[in-house]
Design a protein around this motif. Structure first.
Motif, PDB file in Angstrom:
ATOM      1  N   THR A 111       0.871  -1.175  -0.131  1.00 30.56           N
ATOM      2  CA  THR A 111       0.239  -0.048   0.044  1.00 30.56           C
ATOM      3  C   THR A 111       0.981   1.128   0.066  1.00 30.56           C
ATOM      4  N   ILE A 121      -7.329  -0.817  -5.041  1.00 26.52           N
ATOM      5  CA  ILE A 121      -7.732  -1.042  -3.948  1.00 26.52           C
ATOM      6  C   ILE A 121      -8.426  -0.155  -3.099  1.00 26.52           C
ATOM      7  N   ILE A 132      -7.755  -1.393   3.194  1.00 28.33           N
ATOM      8  CA  ILE A 132      -6.880  -2.378   3.684  1.00 28.33           C
ATOM      9  C   ILE A 132      -7.191  -2.806   5.332  1.00 28.33           C
ATOM     10  N   ILE A 175      -0.875   7.307   4.033  1.00 27.77           N
ATOM     11  CA  ILE A 175      -1.838   6.402   3.267  1.00 27.77           C
ATOM     12  C   ILE A 175      -3.282   7.239   3.545  1.00 27.77           C
ATOM     13  N   LEU A 205      -6.111   5.414   2.189  1.00 27.48           N
ATOM     14  CA  LEU A 205      -7.401   4.405   1.962  1.00 27.48           C
ATOM     15  C   LEU A 205      -7.907   4.357   3.385  1.00 27.48           C
ATOM     16  N   THR A 218      -8.682   2.217   6.332  1.00 31.44           N
ATOM     17  CA  THR A 218      -7.806   1.165   6.932  1.00 31.44           C
ATOM     18  C   THR A 218      -8.420   0.790   8.134  1.00 31.44           C
TER      19      THR A 218
END
Length: 212
Positions: free
Chosen positions: A79, A87, A90, A148, A150, A152
């Motif tokens: 990632t 994606i 995660i 990051i 995304l 999570t």
């Protein structure tokens, strides 16, 4: 249908995830991290990352990426190193994001040296390869984790004392993260708390899907 890719831990096989997968309402694929490895293969965290990265790069549809322990570290590496537009989120369980402390490595090495060959053959490695893999984990993702964006989900068992601190730190570093502590759970939540783990994964994916 929603796709979920699972990366198992060291000492595990894809079969160890059966009780989790059967309770998930999505298209699940557990990567066999040690597939194709022979007794002559040199195994390091970077060689494993290269194999996982190639497989993930070939996926041409939206997916969620989940990993436990070694698999969790590989998921974080992927990632932070790749900008894979497919994606959607995660899920990391019982994972580290820095080099393994020497004292932990020494304990794990001693344990591996005492285990019978059959334990390693079951997962596709030999004892030396497992020890070499552990010793090769020399990295620090702290700065990268803060980048990051995304969604999570960070999960850790209440009894997984070694990784509990790391999980809490990760939840502070990753802005779009949620931390869930599984009561009475150990390190291998897929084995000792499969139903609880599947529920957390299902709820997380449901929330992310609902936000689109």
């Amino acid at each position: 249908m929603t796709k979920l890719i699972i990366l198992h831990g060291l000492g595990q096989t894809i079969k160890d995830w059966d009780n989790v997968v059967k309770n998930l309402d999505c298209d699940c694929l557990v990567f066999n991290l040690f597939e194709g490895i022979t007794s002559e293969s040199t195994i390091t965290i970077e060689s494993m990352y290269s194999e996982v990265s190639n497989k993930l790069d070939s996926i041409n549809e939206p997916f969620y990426l989940s990993g436990l322990s070694l698999g969790g570290l590989l998921a974080l590496m992927y990632t932070t190193r790749n900008n894979n537009r497919h994606i959607k989120g995660i899920i990391v369980s019982g994972a580290i994001y820095k080099s393994i402390p020497k004292w932990i490595n020494n304990i794990q090495t001693a344990i591996f040296q005492l285990l019978p060959k059959s334990n390693f053959e079951k997962m596709g490695l030999n004892g030396k390869q497992a020890i070499d893999l552990m010793k090769s984990i020399d990295l620090d993702l702290e700065e990268d984790l803060s980048k990051i964006t995304l969604p999570t989900l960070i999960i850790c068992g209440e009894k997984d004392k070694i990784n509990l601190k790391s999980s809490k730190q990760m939840s502070q570093l990753i802005k779009e993260s949620e931390l869930q502590i599984v009561l009475n759970g150990g390190h291998e939540l897929n084995k000792d708390k499969p139903l609880e783990l599947s529920k957390l994964i299902t709820n997380f994916i449901g929330l992310v899907e609902g936000s689109y």
